[in-house]
Design an enzyme around this catalytic site. Sequence first.
Site, PDB file in Angstrom:
ATOM      1  CG  HIS A 194      -3.386  -3.454   3.484  1.00  0.00           C
ATOM      2  ND1 HIS A 194      -2.448  -2.987   4.377  1.00  0.00           N
ATOM      3  CD2 HIS A 194      -3.893  -2.366   2.869  1.00  0.00           C
ATOM      4  CE1 HIS A 194      -2.392  -1.673   4.322  1.00  0.00           C
ATOM      5  NE2 HIS A 194      -3.262  -1.265   3.416  1.00  0.00           N
TER       6      HIS A 194
ATOM      7  CB  CYS B 193      -0.977  -0.045   1.169  1.00  0.00           C
ATOM      8  SG  CYS B 193      -2.341   1.144   1.002  1.00  0.00           S
TER       9      CYS B 193
ATOM     10  CD  GLU C  94      -1.235  -5.937   5.886  1.00  0.00           C
ATOM     11  OE1 GLU C  94      -1.901  -4.937   6.237  1.00  0.00           O
ATOM     12  OE2 GLU C  94      -0.838  -6.115   4.709  1.00  0.00           O
TER      13      GLU C  94
END
Length: 247
Positions: free
Chosen positions: A221, A121, A223
């Site tokens: 994202h 990002c 994660e």
Amino acid sequence: MGSNGSDGTAHPRPLIGLTAYGERAAYGVWDHDAVLLPRTYGDVVVAAGGVPVLLPPVPEAAAAVDRLDAVVLCGGPDVDPGRYGAAPHPRAGAPRPERDAAEAAVLRRALERDMPVLGVCRGAQLLNVELGGTLLQHVPDAVGHPGHNPSPGVFGTVAVELEPGSRVAAAVGPAVSVLCHHHQALDRVADGLVVTGRAGDGTVEAVELDGHPFVVGVQWHPEQDATDVRLMAALVHAAQVRAESTV
């Protein structure tokens, strides 16, 4: 989960540097300036076979890169538009010049050492800016909808088409549904970066540095989805390959 070298010996898990926030934070009985990062980053690195190492937003953090095997430029607040010669948009967030400078130094050192890098990002945006590109400061101005950032703290689900043969496509396939939370995006793409993924509205969602084994930026994202660590695993694998080649 170390890899095995050509001699059959196990190599230790690669050390993956994670750039962290410098923010005011309250927890327990404390309310003070802190270095922090959402735990999901560390958890996904571990699940992918790496060892997470937090890099605070201080200039000295770049010196730690020499002891790492790969770097993740993590998400966070907007990059200071002054770094790419623009005036701030009315919707731009407050700049974090300390973090911008620290992460730029980490990135430069990682590139100098031919180290694998994953920009997440904000990290993808910083990668583009530091290589000479610019940012679109408020995506809804260009695409007419808030789907990439529905509301504060809420991730949008975005379908991304990836270029065949790209590093990201090799990791996650030709198309992927991802979690996004960005109101900015790449505008003029820096020389050397290749766009390898776009959303249906044309927003750049993935870029890769041409001629480098693994320098990738994604607007989403990875994660945030603990069930899918494929992209982080690709970074960890690239780190292992580099470590083995330099033994």
